[in-house]
Scaffold this motif. Structure first.
Motif, short mmCIF file in Angstrom:
data_model
loop_
_atom_site.label_atom_id
_atom_site.label_comp_id
_atom_site.label_asym_id
_atom_site.label_seq_id
_atom_site.Cartn_x
_atom_site.Cartn_y
_atom_site.Cartn_z
N ILE A 386 26.26 -19.66 -31.58
CA ILE A 386 25.28 -19.09 -32.52
C ILE A 386 24.70 -20.29 -33.42
CG2 ILE A 386 24.38 -17.66 -34.39
CD1 ILE A 386 24.58 -16.37 -31.31
N SER A 387 25.43 -20.93 -34.01
CA SER A 387 25.33 -22.01 -34.93
C SER A 387 24.40 -23.30 -34.07
CB SER A 387 26.32 -22.70 -35.53
OG SER A 387 27.13 -21.74 -36.05
N LEU A 388 24.76 -23.45 -32.94
CA LEU A 388 24.23 -24.55 -32.22
C LEU A 388 22.82 -24.01 -31.54
CD1 LEU A 388 24.31 -27.20 -30.61
CD2 LEU A 388 25.32 -25.88 -28.60
N THR A 389 22.95 -22.86 -31.37
CA THR A 389 21.14 -22.00 -30.85
C THR A 389 20.45 -22.12 -31.91
OG1 THR A 389 22.60 -20.80 -29.26
CG2 THR A 389 20.38 -20.15 -29.88
N ARG A 390 21.04 -21.71 -33.25
CA ARG A 390 20.02 -21.81 -34.39
C ARG A 390 19.63 -23.31 -34.63
NH1 ARG A 390 23.79 -17.54 -38.24
NH2 ARG A 390 23.23 -15.61 -37.11
N ARG A 391 20.66 -24.20 -34.49
CA ARG A 391 20.32 -25.34 -35.00
C ARG A 391 19.23 -26.13 -33.89
NH1 ARG A 391 24.64 -27.62 -34.31
NH2 ARG A 391 25.58 -26.97 -36.43
N PHE A 392 19.41 -25.77 -32.52
CA PHE A 392 18.46 -26.10 -31.62
C PHE A 392 17.12 -25.40 -31.66
CE2 PHE A 392 16.79 -25.70 -27.26
CZ PHE A 392 16.31 -26.93 -26.90
N ARG A 393 17.11 -24.25 -32.21
CA ARG A 393 15.95 -23.49 -32.52
C ARG A 393 15.11 -24.33 -33.65
NH1 ARG A 393 17.76 -18.66 -33.12
NH2 ARG A 393 17.59 -18.38 -30.73
N ALA A 394 16.08 -24.42 -34.89
CA ALA A 394 15.28 -25.09 -35.76
C ALA A 394 14.88 -26.28 -35.40
CB ALA A 394 16.26 -25.34 -36.80
N ASP A 395 15.32 -27.25 -34.73
CA ASP A 395 14.83 -28.61 -34.35
C ASP A 395 13.60 -28.47 -33.47
OD1 ASP A 395 17.07 -29.61 -35.45
OD2 ASP A 395 17.95 -29.97 -33.53
N LEU A 396 13.59 -27.38 -32.42
CA LEU A 396 12.45 -27.40 -31.73
C LEU A 396 11.20 -26.67 -32.62
CD1 LEU A 396 13.55 -25.24 -28.63
CD2 LEU A 396 12.86 -27.31 -28.70
N GLU A 397 11.33 -25.98 -33.42
CA GLU A 397 10.42 -25.27 -34.48
C GLU A 397 9.80 -26.83 -35.35
OE1 GLU A 397 12.09 -22.35 -36.95
OE2 GLU A 397 12.02 -20.89 -35.18
N LEU A 398 10.83 -27.36 -35.80
CA LEU A 398 10.67 -28.67 -36.52
C LEU A 398 9.55 -29.57 -35.73
CD1 LEU A 398 10.56 -30.61 -38.88
CD2 LEU A 398 12.73 -31.40 -38.10
N GLN A 400 7.74 -29.00 -32.99
CA GLN A 400 6.46 -28.20 -32.91
C GLN A 400 5.41 -28.40 -34.02
OE1 GLN A 400 5.51 -26.65 -29.85
NE2 GLN A 400 3.62 -26.82 -30.93
N GLU A 401 6.22 -27.99 -35.29
CA GLU A 401 5.35 -28.38 -36.33
C GLU A 401 4.86 -29.56 -36.76
OE1 GLU A 401 5.88 -27.22 -41.27
OE2 GLU A 401 7.69 -26.83 -40.03
N VAL A 402 5.61 -30.55 -36.06
CA VAL A 402 5.18 -32.03 -36.37
C VAL A 402 4.09 -32.23 -35.43
CG1 VAL A 402 5.74 -34.43 -35.76
CG2 VAL A 402 7.33 -33.02 -37.06
N LEU A 403 4.15 -31.73 -34.30
CA LEU A 403 2.90 -31.74 -33.12
C LEU A 403 1.92 -30.99 -33.56
CD1 LEU A 403 4.94 -31.23 -29.83
CD2 LEU A 403 3.80 -33.29 -30.84
N ASP A 404 2.01 -29.86 -34.35
CA ASP A 404 0.79 -29.28 -34.76
C ASP A 404 0.10 -29.80 -36.00
OD1 ASP A 404 1.27 -27.38 -32.84
OD2 ASP A 404 2.39 -25.95 -34.44
N HIS A 405 0.73 -30.73 -36.49
CA HIS A 405 0.15 -31.44 -37.80
C HIS A 405 -0.70 -32.84 -37.00
CE1 HIS A 405 2.43 -28.91 -40.40
NE2 HIS A 405 1.40 -29.36 -41.48
N MET A 406 -0.60 -32.99 -35.90
CA MET A 406 -1.02 -34.23 -35.29
C MET A 406 -2.67 -33.83 -35.00
SD MET A 406 1.75 -35.51 -32.80
CE MET A 406 0.61 -36.87 -32.19
N GLN A 407 -3.65 -34.83 -35.43
CA GLN A 407 -5.08 -34.47 -35.04
C GLN A 407 -5.20 -34.74 -33.31
OE1 GLN A 407 -7.41 -37.20 -37.53
NE2 GLN A 407 -7.06 -35.99 -39.17
N GLU A 408 -4.20 -35.58 -32.71
CA GLU A 408 -4.44 -35.83 -31.34
C GLU A 408 -4.04 -34.56 -30.53
OE1 GLU A 408 -3.14 -39.38 -28.40
OE2 GLU A 408 -1.94 -39.04 -30.02
N ALA A 409 -4.84 -34.07 -29.59
CA ALA A 409 -4.53 -32.83 -28.73
C ALA A 409 -3.08 -33.55 -27.72
CB ALA A 409 -5.60 -32.37 -28.06
N VAL A 410 -2.25 -32.82 -27.82
CA VAL A 410 -1.09 -33.09 -26.69
C VAL A 410 -0.59 -32.03 -26.15
CG1 VAL A 410 1.10 -34.06 -26.76
CG2 VAL A 410 -0.47 -35.03 -28.39
N ALA A 411 -0.31 -32.26 -24.87
CA ALA A 411 0.39 -31.29 -23.88
C ALA A 411 1.02 -31.86 -22.82
CB ALA A 411 -0.84 -30.59 -22.91
#
Length: 517
Positions: A386-398, A400-411
């Motif tokens: 559960i800790s690993l899953t939560r950490r992995f989810r937190a990394d993914l969310e982080l 994603q948040e970094v990508l969302d703050h970029m002006q460049e459109a990325v896929a």
């Protein structure tokens, strides 16, 4: 004088004659009036007399030969006589052995049933004359009609044939423990039927140790050693009788093999369960704990003494609640209801719950039904998972948040052409919401949207081919004009794992990026 003497003699003779006549008349009348007894109308039975010479039958009366024919065993005449006499006279053979010295042996049966029987053995010029006396039969003058005797013999033959074909061992023991009768299966197993001794060994050998029968007792497991590390197993039944006991032994080799196989299987499971990191608790149909492994002790912090006492399921769960090894309930009533639902769900089929413990640990509790109404519970510590899953989810969310703050459109598209992720600028640029759709979004779907929102340009077909191309790939770039007049700078680059990253920037932003670069 002579005349007087003659007259006196005549008078005396007349008196004697009258007296004799009176006695005869009285006897006649008494015979008519006296009740006739059954014994007076029957002749005395002929005694059973045997004449042996060194255990060889020389002669015998009719009843004696009939008795030998009805003996419970086959073999020589002496063996059949001993088989009939020994259960009634315990010391018969020892007493007969002293006949040449004593000249006469007189034996009386000790049992209540045969206490009227006697045996008189006499030494007659080196021959043994044995007489079997039944005073009660002689006093009653017992006779049996031919039809009754035939019916008796038919029933006797049927019973003998039935017992001889019985696949189980059957025998009788006297009060002193000696084997006094046995069926054919017992004789074959004990090797009592031997051609070297006229077909029968007497006394019958003992196969099993002597035991005291207990009324109502179940079978006892008995082993018969056959040598060379071989043994035969039986389930032995004992029934007390007035003058001994009746014994049966049913073959139990198959049951013993099955029990050994089951024991070995349980031992294998126990060793396997002992090495498992998952706690195991198996409850029977009465919900008593029957099996647990060491991991259960480590995970639940319950004592070995408590678990070895085979507590009930509710006592087990109650102890977990007291040790704070299960989620803290709001109240006892709701907890009991929750545990009842857990038991019912586990007994009905596969059931799994995740327990977040007050100490910060996380357990996965799985219930599975077992045969005969039993139920098994598995306790697995998934705190690290559960800790690993939560950490992995937190990394993914982080990320994603970094990508969302970029002006460049990325896929990013995977090797199969499926959209893996995109940022907020991409969603806004092309008017899509990939995170909310349940369908798979592929490169083909994305190229179709790009073409619809822009003027025709060969870069789109190149991008489609670039995504599915394997090996080393040169980046694909191009400038495309959208239908709203915006000019886009498109870059398609290969990244790790065979994936492709698509970047879209408006031309002013792209020019500024080049100047800064």
């Amino acid at each position: 004088m002579q005349i007087e003497w003659i007259q006196s003699v005549m008078i005396a003779a007349t008196s004697v004659g009258s007296a004799l006549l009176a006695m005869m008349v009285h006897a006649r009348l008494s015979a008519r009036t006296a009740p006739r007894t059954k014994a007076s109308a029957l002749p005395a039975p002929e005694p059973a007399v045997f004449l042996f010479e060194n255990h060889e039958l020389v002669d015998a009366t009719g009843p004696a030969r009939t008795l030998l024919d009805c003996a419970p065993v086959s073999g020589s005449d002496w063996a059949r006589l001993v088989a009939f006499v020994t259960p009634r006279f315990n010391n018969f053979e020892a007493a007969i052995a002293t006949l040449p010295l004593r000249g006469r042996v007189d034996l009386t049966a000790p049992g209540e049933r045969d206490q009227h029987l006697r045996i008189v053995a006499e030494d007659v010029n080196g021959l043994s004359r044995i007489t079997l006396i039944d005073p009660e039969a002689e006093g009653r003058g017992l006779l049996v009609d031919a039809l009754s005797h035939r019916a008796f013999e038919d029933e006797l033959d049927m019973m003998r044939e039935t017992l001889d074909r019985l696949p189980a061992l059957a025998w009788r023991e006297g009060e002193n423990g000696a084997v006094t009768w046995a069926n054919r299966a017992y004789m074959l197993q004990s090797q009592a039927l031997s051609p070297d001794v006229e077909g029968l060994v007497w006394p019958l050998p003992r196969l099993f140790p002597l035991i005291e029968p207990v009324p109502g007792e179940g079978p006892r497991r008995a082993k018969l050693d056959m040598g060379a590390d071989k043994a035969i197993w039986f389930d032995r039944f004992s029934f007390p009788l007035d003058n001994g006991s009746l014994q049966f032994a049913l073959p139990a080799d198959a049951a013993v093999r099955a029990e050994r196989s089951l024991r070995s299987f349980v031992q294998t499971l126990t060793k396997t369960f002992a090495d498992l990191p998952i706690g195991l608790a198996v409850f029977d149909r009465q919900r008593k704990l029957q099996l647990f492994n060491p991991a259960l002790i480590d995970l639940t912090q319950l004592s070995t003494e408590f678990l070895s006492a085979r507590p009930s399921l509710y006592a087990f769960l109650d102890r977990l609640r007291e040790a704070r090894m299960m989620p803290e309930p709001k109240d006892y009533r709701s907890w009991r209801l929750q545990m009842t639902e857990l038991e019912q769900a586990a007994a009905a089929g596969f059931h799994s719950e995740t327990w977040s413990l007050p100490g910060g640990q996380t357990y996965r509790v799985t219930g599975r039904p077992h045969p005969d109404g039993a139920v098994a519970f598995l306790f697995e510590d998934i705190t690290s998972e559960i800790s690993l899953t939560r950490r992995f989810r937190a990394d993914l969310e982080l990320g994603q948040e970094v990508l969302d703050h970029m002006q460049e459109a990325v896929a990013v598209f995977g090797p199969s052409g499926e959209l893996a992720l995109s940022n907020a600028a991409y969603d806004q640029l092309w008017g899509v919401e990939p995170s909310t759709t349940l369908a798979r979004v592929t490169i083909l779907d994305s190229v179709r949207i790009w073409q619809q929102e822009s003027e025709a340009h060969p870069v789109w077909s190149e991008a489609r081919g670039f995504c599915f191309k394997a090996g080393d790939r040169a980046p694909v770039t191009g400038e495309v004009r959208k239908r709203d007049g915006t000019t886009l700078s498109c870059h398609f680059t290969a990244i790790g794992g065979g994936a492709m990253m698509a970047r879209f920037m408006t031309v002013p932003v792209a020019a500024m990026a080049r100047e800064l670069g």
